[in-house]
Enzyme design. Structure first.
Site, PDB file in Angstrom:
ATOM      1  N   ASN A 112       0.649  -1.320  -0.027  1.00 56.88           N
ATOM      2  CA  ASN A 112       0.161   0.155  -0.050  1.00 56.88           C
ATOM      3  C   ASN A 112       0.818   1.187  -0.141  1.00 56.88           C
ATOM      4  OD1 ASN A 112      -1.985  -1.939   0.153  1.00 56.88           O
ATOM      5  ND2 ASN A 112      -2.815  -1.373   2.214  1.00 56.88           N
ATOM      6  N   THR A 157     -17.228  38.487 -30.177  1.00 58.46           N
ATOM      7  CA  THR A 157     -17.773  38.227 -28.804  1.00 58.46           C
ATOM      8  C   THR A 157     -19.104  37.920 -29.402  1.00 58.46           C
ATOM      9  OG1 THR A 157     -18.892  40.199 -28.729  1.00 58.46           O
ATOM     10  CG2 THR A 157     -16.910  40.118 -27.622  1.00 58.46           C
ATOM     11  N   HIS A 158     -19.660  36.536 -29.006  1.00 59.32           N
ATOM     12  CA  HIS A 158     -20.709  35.820 -29.625  1.00 59.32           C
ATOM     13  C   HIS A 158     -20.655  35.365 -30.812  1.00 59.32           C
ATOM     14  CE1 HIS A 158     -22.982  37.679 -26.031  1.00 59.32           C
ATOM     15  NE2 HIS A 158     -22.342  38.599 -26.424  1.00 59.32           N
ATOM     16  N   SER A 279      -9.844  13.712 -47.859  1.00 61.92           N
ATOM     17  CA  SER A 279     -11.040  12.998 -47.962  1.00 61.92           C
ATOM     18  C   SER A 279     -10.814  11.809 -48.795  1.00 61.92           C
ATOM     19  CB  SER A 279     -12.222  13.856 -48.055  1.00 61.92           C
ATOM     20  OG  SER A 279     -13.271  12.986 -48.691  1.00 61.92           O
ATOM     21  N   LYS A 285     -10.993  18.400 -50.501  1.00 58.18           N
ATOM     22  CA  LYS A 285     -11.115  18.592 -49.082  1.00 58.18           C
ATOM     23  C   LYS A 285      -9.516  18.387 -48.158  1.00 58.18           C
ATOM     24  CE  LYS A 285     -14.107  18.207 -46.310  1.00 58.18           C
ATOM     25  NZ  LYS A 285     -14.926  17.082 -45.792  1.00 58.18           N
ATOM     26  N   ASN A 287      -8.625  18.568 -44.674  1.00 59.30           N
ATOM     27  CA  ASN A 287      -9.214  18.491 -43.150  1.00 59.30           C
ATOM     28  C   ASN A 287      -8.386  18.708 -42.024  1.00 59.30           C
ATOM     29  OD1 ASN A 287     -11.840  17.914 -44.408  1.00 59.30           O
ATOM     30  ND2 ASN A 287     -11.439  15.494 -44.103  1.00 59.30           N
ATOM     31  N   GLU A 292      -9.090  18.757 -34.572  1.00 54.74           N
ATOM     32  CA  GLU A 292     -10.364  17.927 -34.334  1.00 54.74           C
ATOM     33  C   GLU A 292     -10.057  16.958 -33.407  1.00 54.74           C
ATOM     34  OE1 GLU A 292     -13.070  18.059 -37.947  1.00 54.74           O
ATOM     35  OE2 GLU A 292     -11.452  17.129 -38.430  1.00 54.74           O
ATOM     36  N   TYR A 319      -6.542   1.573   2.762  1.00 56.60           N
ATOM     37  CA  TYR A 319      -6.453   1.135   1.335  1.00 56.60           C
ATOM     38  C   TYR A 319      -7.695   0.260   1.019  1.00 56.60           C
ATOM     39  CZ  TYR A 319      -4.707  -1.156  -2.794  1.00 56.60           C
ATOM     40  OH  TYR A 319      -4.715  -1.704  -4.055  1.00 56.60           O
ATOM     41  N   GLN A 324      -6.635   0.447  -7.138  1.00 58.07           N
ATOM     42  CA  GLN A 324      -6.070   0.089  -8.138  1.00 58.07           C
ATOM     43  C   GLN A 324      -6.448   0.614  -9.503  1.00 58.07           C
ATOM     44  OE1 GLN A 324      -4.279  -4.282  -8.222  1.00 58.07           O
ATOM     45  NE2 GLN A 324      -5.905  -4.589  -9.894  1.00 58.07           N
ATOM     46  N   LYS A 327      -4.778   3.819 -11.878  1.00 56.64           N
ATOM     47  CA  LYS A 327      -3.419   3.868 -12.818  1.00 56.64           C
ATOM     48  C   LYS A 327      -4.011   4.015 -14.133  1.00 56.64           C
ATOM     49  CE  LYS A 327      -1.390   1.121  -9.332  1.00 56.64           C
ATOM     50  NZ  LYS A 327      -2.669   1.371  -8.574  1.00 56.64           N
TER      51      LYS A 327
END
Ligand code: ARG
Length: 461
Positions: A112, A157-158, A279, A285, A287, A292, A319, A324, A327
């Protein structure tokens, strides 16, 4: 491996094979092996230092542990599921190598406090690596910013055009987020860097150990002062996952902007072939897979934070095997953050180009200088709210007439308000609009140059 049975002679039978698989963590905790060995070496030296074992015995233990480390690095140490976890795997191999003296290593220790030690040593190193990567990311942002102080970009903004800004100012906002991430991780590092070694299973030990001695050997800044807390605390892991989540929030926001900027609608950046993909069906395309993916991967890091909070909330002291489960969450978050920081740094460094002409066009094709007209009047004594309403009216009529503010004649300006003079054109030119916002922390070029200088001094140390 010779021994079949893990437990003391209290146990007569062996585990059901499916339960052994279910119980084992060796499939993922082998990642901790070098830290486990380092921790065990410090423990062995402490046992000799305090006279609990002989110096010569400690010497044998250390040599055996170093041999295991060597074997592991050469790919020759591959413990299987029957070893349960990395701690047992190392101990058993040690006994094979050094014989019965190997059985003394676990004196005054439990798995432990051992696993708690391992995971803190692991995380301490990963924090240092992530902070280093943050610095690299910041340096690339700075390099772009230095070259772009007077490059203008629409500020939003927005997601509506608001006021034009310096592109450097925009990039420096991300620099500041990364700076907080770097500082935050530094603080978390100190709280991670505390030794639980010697807390035993939960209550300490009957042996006259010297916890400070092993802590010093391992470079810990202090020792847990309560043994129950020492073996069951995972606050540092939660704090790290919180910090990792914030790094991902920042990278994801930048990703979102790059994705927008690379779209035909914005067209502010071009993605280079080294960092974009095509693509399989649409030949035209290109991408933005990198940003992303970064945006997408942020979700799993947030998930690990949530998972760890839930993992801890109902645990009685001290403990519990639930721990366990800490991890895989931690390892995955570490790897995800490292990979995302690396990818975004490369993307910024060599994967995208700002389209200067298009940016210049973008800041002169809208009404984002409207505030400056209102400020112009306000600076000449017209109450701001009155000026604001007046400019609102001009924007409305200009929109109908298909004109921009710069297209109004001086006569038209004067009709609107006698305070307007010929210098209105200069006042609403995009460069001037940006330069004039010279308040502390603003986008004015002077401010941005000062901010750049400060930022540079931060990454130098
Ligand atoms: N594999 C265990 C873990 O990762 C090691 C500690 C086991 N301790 C115990 N009392 N069963 O947490």
């Amino acid at each position: 491996m010779t021994e079949k049975k893990t437990w003391s002679d209290r146990f007569e039978g062996t585990l059901h094979p499916a339960i052994a698989r279910f119980n084992a963590s060796i499939g993922f905790d082998l990642e901790l092996i070098e830290y486990d060995i380092t921790g065990s070496i410090a423990h062995a030296k402490m046992l000799a230092h305090t006279g609990i074992i002989e110096q010569s015995e400690a010497g044998q233990l250390v040599a055996g542990l170093e041999q295991i480390c060597q074997e592991y690095r050469e790919g020759k140490f591959n413990p299987g599921i029957e070893q349960e976890d990395v701690h047992f795997a190392v101990e058993r191999r040690l006994i094979e190598i050094v014989g019965d003296v190997g059985k003394k290593l676990h004196t005054a220790r439990s798995r432990n406090d051992q696993v708690g030690t391992d995971i803190r040593l692991y995380l301490r190193d990963r924090i240092d690596e992530i902070r280093h990567r943050l610095r690299q990311f910041q340096r690339v942002l700075l390099r772009h910013a230095e070259a772009r102080v007077e490059t203008l970009i629409p500020g939003y903004t927005h997601l509506q055009r608001a006021q034009p800004i310096s592109l450097a100012h925009h990039l420096l906002a991300y620099f500041q987020m990364a700076q907080r991430d770097w500082e935050r991780l530094g603080e978390i590092r100190s709280r991670t860097n505390i030794s639980p070694l010697g807390c035993g299973a939960l209550a300490g030990t009957t042996f006259p150990i010297d916890r400070q001695y092993s802590a010093n050997l391992l470079g810990f800044e202090g020792v847990y002062s309560n043994s129950l807390d020492g073996v069951s605390d995972r606050d540092f892991a939660i704090e790290f996952l919180g910090a990792a989540s914030l790094i991902m929030v920042h990278l994801s926001r930048l990703s979102e902007e790059i994705i927008l900027w690379a779209s035909q609608e914005f067209n502010f950046v071009t993605l280079k072939d080294s960092c974009a993909t095509g693509s399989s069906i649409m030949p035209q395309k290109k991408n933005p897979d990198v940003p992303e993916l970064v945006r997408g991967k942020s979700g799993r890091v947030f998930g690990h934070l949530q998972g760890m909070l839930v993992l801890m909330k109902g645990l009685p002291l001290a403990y519990n095997k639930d721990l366990q489960e800490d991890k895989e969450a931690l390892f995955d978050a570490v790897k995800t953050v490292q990979a995302c920081l690396e990818a975004m740094t490369i993307l910024l460094d060599e994967g995208l180009e700002f389209r200067d002409e298009r940016l210049a066009e973008a800041v002169s094709e809208d009404f984002s200088n409207a505030t400056d007209v209102a400020d112009y009047l306000a600076a000449r004594g017209v109450p701001f709210r009155e000026a604001y309403n007046l400019v609102g009216k001009v924007v409305k009529t200009s929109l109908v007439a298909g004109k921009l503010l710069k297209d109004l004649t001086l006569e038209e300006w004067k009709q609107l308000h006698p305070a307007f003079e010929a210098d209105i054109y200069e006042a609403i030119a995009p460069k001037q609009v940006v330069a004039a916002r010279n308040s502390y922390g603003g986008t004015g070029f002077e401010q941005v140059r000062q901010a750049l200088a400060k930022a540079k001094s931060l990454v130098e140390n």
